[in-house]
Write a protein that holds these residues in place. Sequence first.
Motif, PDB file in Angstrom:
ATOM      1  N   GLY A   1       0.778  -1.231   0.000  1.00  0.00           N
ATOM      2  CA  GLY A   1       0.000   0.000   0.000  1.00  0.00           C
ATOM      3  C   GLY A   1       0.808   1.278   0.000  1.00  0.00           C
ATOM      4  O   GLY A   1       0.251   2.373  -0.104  1.00  0.00           O
ATOM      5  N   MET A   2       2.145   1.176   0.081  1.00  0.00           N
ATOM      6  CA  MET A   2       2.960   2.386   0.218  1.00  0.00           C
ATOM      7  C   MET A   2       3.000   3.223  -1.052  1.00  0.00           C
ATOM      8  O   MET A   2       3.170   4.438  -0.992  1.00  0.00           O
ATOM      9  CB  MET A   2       4.388   2.019   0.637  1.00  0.00           C
ATOM     10  CG  MET A   2       4.529   1.662   2.103  1.00  0.00           C
ATOM     11  SD  MET A   2       6.215   1.227   2.564  1.00  0.00           S
ATOM     12  CE  MET A   2       7.124   2.660   2.043  1.00  0.00           C
ATOM     13  N   LEU A   3       2.885   2.591  -2.221  1.00  0.00           N
ATOM     14  CA  LEU A   3       2.989   3.312  -3.479  1.00  0.00           C
ATOM     15  C   LEU A   3       1.633   3.376  -4.170  1.00  0.00           C
ATOM     16  O   LEU A   3       1.493   3.065  -5.351  1.00  0.00           O
ATOM     17  CB  LEU A   3       4.040   2.645  -4.385  1.00  0.00           C
ATOM     18  CG  LEU A   3       5.455   2.600  -3.814  1.00  0.00           C
ATOM     19  CD1 LEU A   3       6.408   1.937  -4.792  1.00  0.00           C
ATOM     20  CD2 LEU A   3       5.946   4.009  -3.468  1.00  0.00           C
ATOM     21  N   ASP A   4       0.613   3.765  -3.409  1.00  0.00           N
ATOM     22  CA  ASP A   4      -0.752   3.931  -3.907  1.00  0.00           C
ATOM     23  C   ASP A   4      -1.414   2.618  -4.309  1.00  0.00           C
ATOM     24  O   ASP A   4      -2.408   2.625  -5.037  1.00  0.00           O
ATOM     25  CB  ASP A   4      -0.789   4.909  -5.101  1.00  0.00           C
ATOM     26  CG  ASP A   4      -0.324   6.298  -4.700  1.00  0.00           C
ATOM     27  OD1 ASP A   4      -0.515   6.671  -3.525  1.00  0.00           O
ATOM     28  OD2 ASP A   4       0.246   7.000  -5.549  1.00  0.00           O
ATOM     29  N   GLY A   5      -0.879   1.496  -3.846  1.00  0.00           N
ATOM     30  CA  GLY A   5      -1.519   0.218  -4.106  1.00  0.00           C
ATOM     31  C   GLY A   5      -2.642  -0.032  -3.110  1.00  0.00           C
ATOM     32  O   GLY A   5      -2.901   0.774  -2.208  1.00  0.00           O
TER      33      GLY A   5
END
Length: 360
Positions: A278-282
């Motif tokens: 989720g860190m890179l807009d996932g």
Amino acid sequence: MKAAVLKEFGSPLSVERVPDPVMGTGEVVVDVVAAPVLPYAAEVFSGERRYPLTLPVTPGAGAIGVVRACGPDATRLAPGDWVLCDPMIRARDGAPAPDVTLQGLSAGGEGGLLLQRHYGHGSFAERLLIPTENAVPLGGPIDPADAGRWLGLTLCLVPYGGFLAGGLRPGETVLVSGATGNFGGAAVAVALAMGAARVVAPGRNEQALAGLRRRFGDRVATVRLTGDEDADRTRMIAQGPIDLVLDILPPAAGPAPVRAAAMAVREGGRVVLMGGVGMLDGAELALPYRWLMRGNVTVRGQWMYPREAPPRLVALARSGLLDLTHFDVTEFPLDDARAAVAHAAGKPAPFHLTAIRPHP
């Protein structure tokens, strides 16, 4: 002194002359013998990872080196001592939750960015300035040729922090989610060094899984992941009961394999989240409320490691419980810092280290 400098995200490193660090009270200057190059360093330097990093900067998180000079508050440390340079720099105010910066890599919020004003420059340089408490003695001299292998401590520190947070006890069964990666392989070695009876190692890379079995024998049970979340979880549960799950998967992995691993833990078990989902807009990780509550499952996040972790990990290595000879090291001179970053990006597998040696 000579250092590699990142002037803008997306620009190549340039090796140039920069001012020597100026030591103050409470600080140490270290001659860098070996500095680690992270497998995802290229993603940080390109800006893809969006790490808070004040530019221009000399990057590089952590090092093995020799104390060049130390301040008057150092009563046991002395010039000539071999040390691990801990890159996790904490502000000396703000307890019990001080601001943190990862020297030469990232910052923990606005307070961490303030720390970067003084301690921003990292270890891709001939000399490094760190707080006195971040110079961790290695317990005696080492062969300079082995300095690269001692960099294995910088990889092992991250999962070690996770296992301390999860309260790993000797004799327990651990699952390492992400075991076929650089940090994941280190996590397997650390769990066994801490007394885990068995480590369950899931992954898709069959070659890496086979390598873990060869290194550690029957204490490691490998599970090849198929991408079917329910089926993968069933296969992991079959290796249990699993007392503790450590997730250390990178952002690109997505939530499905993280959830499959987390929900393989036994009733009353613990899950520690250290990866990048989720860190890179996932998509973010979702875990069922009913499963957590009825299963008495403890889930906690852990960023990096507590202050006492580095000397304790050094002691594990000095005792022989943590065997640093597992690590294969490829070394580059400082002038070839760009090549070192490219090499590290192509070697994300377990027990491969890329190192920069500033002094020929």
